[in-house]
Motif scaffolding. Sequence first.
Motif, short mmCIF file in Angstrom:
data_model
loop_
_atom_site.label_atom_id
_atom_site.label_comp_id
_atom_site.label_asym_id
_atom_site.label_seq_id
_atom_site.Cartn_x
_atom_site.Cartn_y
_atom_site.Cartn_z
N GLU A 1 -97.74 38.81 -61.80
CA GLU A 1 -98.52 38.50 -63.01
C GLU A 1 -99.80 39.33 -63.03
O GLU A 1 -100.15 39.98 -62.05
CB GLU A 1 -98.86 37.01 -63.05
N LYS A 2 -100.52 39.27 -64.16
CA LYS A 2 -101.72 40.08 -64.31
C LYS A 2 -102.92 39.53 -63.54
O LYS A 2 -103.85 40.27 -63.22
CB LYS A 2 -102.09 40.19 -65.80
N SER B 1 -99.20 42.19 -60.81
CA SER B 1 -98.49 43.24 -61.55
C SER B 1 -99.21 44.58 -61.48
O SER B 1 -98.59 45.64 -61.65
CB SER B 1 -98.31 42.82 -63.02
N GLY B 2 -100.51 44.54 -61.20
CA GLY B 2 -101.28 45.78 -61.08
C GLY B 2 -101.14 46.44 -59.72
O GLY B 2 -101.72 47.51 -59.47
#
Length: 611
Positions: free
Chosen positions: A503-504, A473-474
């Motif tokens: 996702e993170k 997600s970054g």
Amino acid sequence: MYIEIKKISLKSNEVNMVEPTRLFDLITYQKENFPRKDSISDKKDGKWITFSTEEVQSVVDKFSLGLLKLGVKPGEKLAIISPNRTEWNFVDLGILQVGCVDVPVYPNISVQEYEYIFNDAEVKYAFVANEDLYQKIFSIKHKVKSLIDIYTLDKLEGKKHWKEILELADESLRERLNQIKETVKQDDVATIIYTSGTTGVQKGVMLSHKNILSNVKSIKQIMPIGNNDRVLSFLPICHIFERTAVYYYMSIGAAIYYAESIDKVGDNLKEVKPNYFTTVPRLLEKIYDRIMEVGRNLKQPKQAIFGWAVNLANHYHPQGKTNWFYNLRLWFARKLVFHKWIEALGGEVKGIISGAAALQPRLGRIFTAAGVNIVEGYGLTETSPVITCNRFEDFYIGTVGYPIPDVEIKLDPETGEILTKGPNVMLGYYNKPEDTKKAIDEDGWFHTGDIGVMIDNKYLKITDRLKEVFKLSGGKFVAPLPIENKMKESLFIRNIMVIGENEKFCAALVVPEFDFIKKWCEKKSVKDYLDKGMTCSDAVKERIWKEIQHYNKRFSHIEQIKKFELVDKDWTVDSGELTPTLKLKRREIMKNYKHLIEKIYSEQSTTNHTN
């Protein structure tokens, strides 16, 4: 139909040879140049049954004549569904001789997949190994309008047997057979192979006689196997890797022995004492695990000597460039320990060719240092299959070598995708012209979908699949394959899939090494696995997390696994979570373990660990 070439030398024999241009020419080629009493062999009812080159040619001809009597016409599609056995060759070559296209299919796929393939290819006749496969195909016969009949390779009560076609053979049709053979061109479609597919719907890869034989010709120039060698075949012959290997063995006159099954490979190795064989990494991993289990059970000082030898082998140079002191110690290690490894592989093995998936560099180092020479190659069904390969005399462990003769590669400057061009590249995808256009560009370069880098400006290293690289997600991209391969070096981890798209952080689903962990629990007096089950045991989870932390150090912070969940059963081909070549079917695994993935990324989740 042959093309004349100059006199060449094969081992100690010098003969005038002509190069085959159709696959069914291979047996004639073998018969004319190095006929064998044991051209192909398999084991039935506990006894090895061998067929000479002349017998193979005779059976193949009778089968072709029988097909003509049956009314089969050139261009029609006939399916073969069977584990490796001599009948596979008889049916395959017999089909090709009458100008038909064979459609080899895995024996362990779902009924729905059979239905799709049979309808897509418009299969006319099917040749299946046994009762179970007969019932599967019979159950879809009414849904496949093109399917006329089903024949079995095993003799079964009330079922049509493949030898009934041999009995139809009519010598008056011999001239017609010869005429048909003359009309078969090297650029004609020989086979349609449906890709196992880690994602999406299966596609039928159309390969010509020339595609596959160009690969055979190239392999002959780089591999040392000769007409005095024996080979053991146990990878699925319906897969292009093993199928091309078998054609190659035929072309150089090696004796081919088919293993009874994967489970019997160990016994068959000792019986056949092969000089070479092909394999996939997962089978080498299993062999290695069994060897290590034996080593751990040794008593002192033998256990210490075993550990010293394995540790020494793990420091083997990727290209074999070791100094005199290392070589001296390795000589002792081979005498004291590794000679038993050779014996376990039959005692006469000269080399192993690994393909179809990435080989752990650690296994490459250890086996090669032990004196079991392993070379890794790379290719796809669409490339017949070999694109690059290490050579026994010129290798770099951890890479897939460099291009075979007549094949080119280049890397896309933006994505790093491997592109290839050569006579081995498929004709296209059957009934899918748009997919063909996407795969092969206007300049004739086939886009493999794999990402690679060059080592020393010569050796290709596969880093991942283009479709399997995901973005966190970054915004950072993660290639899961190198992480998975490194984690699987752990004795506690049988299989693993790294996740984290959108996702993170990265996480993983882990298949524990059940048998090893059970013994570890007993040795450490861990009791909660009996009450909770292995995948719920706190002690087991803690130990596996320790393993993950150890290997996490090899990767950047964004690539490190922050959480994991254990799954309670192995991923297998039969369960639909692995392809027939034992690659992860990521989409299926994601679907089957959606609940665990949701648990990992739940804000309330405190199970497992974060860095």
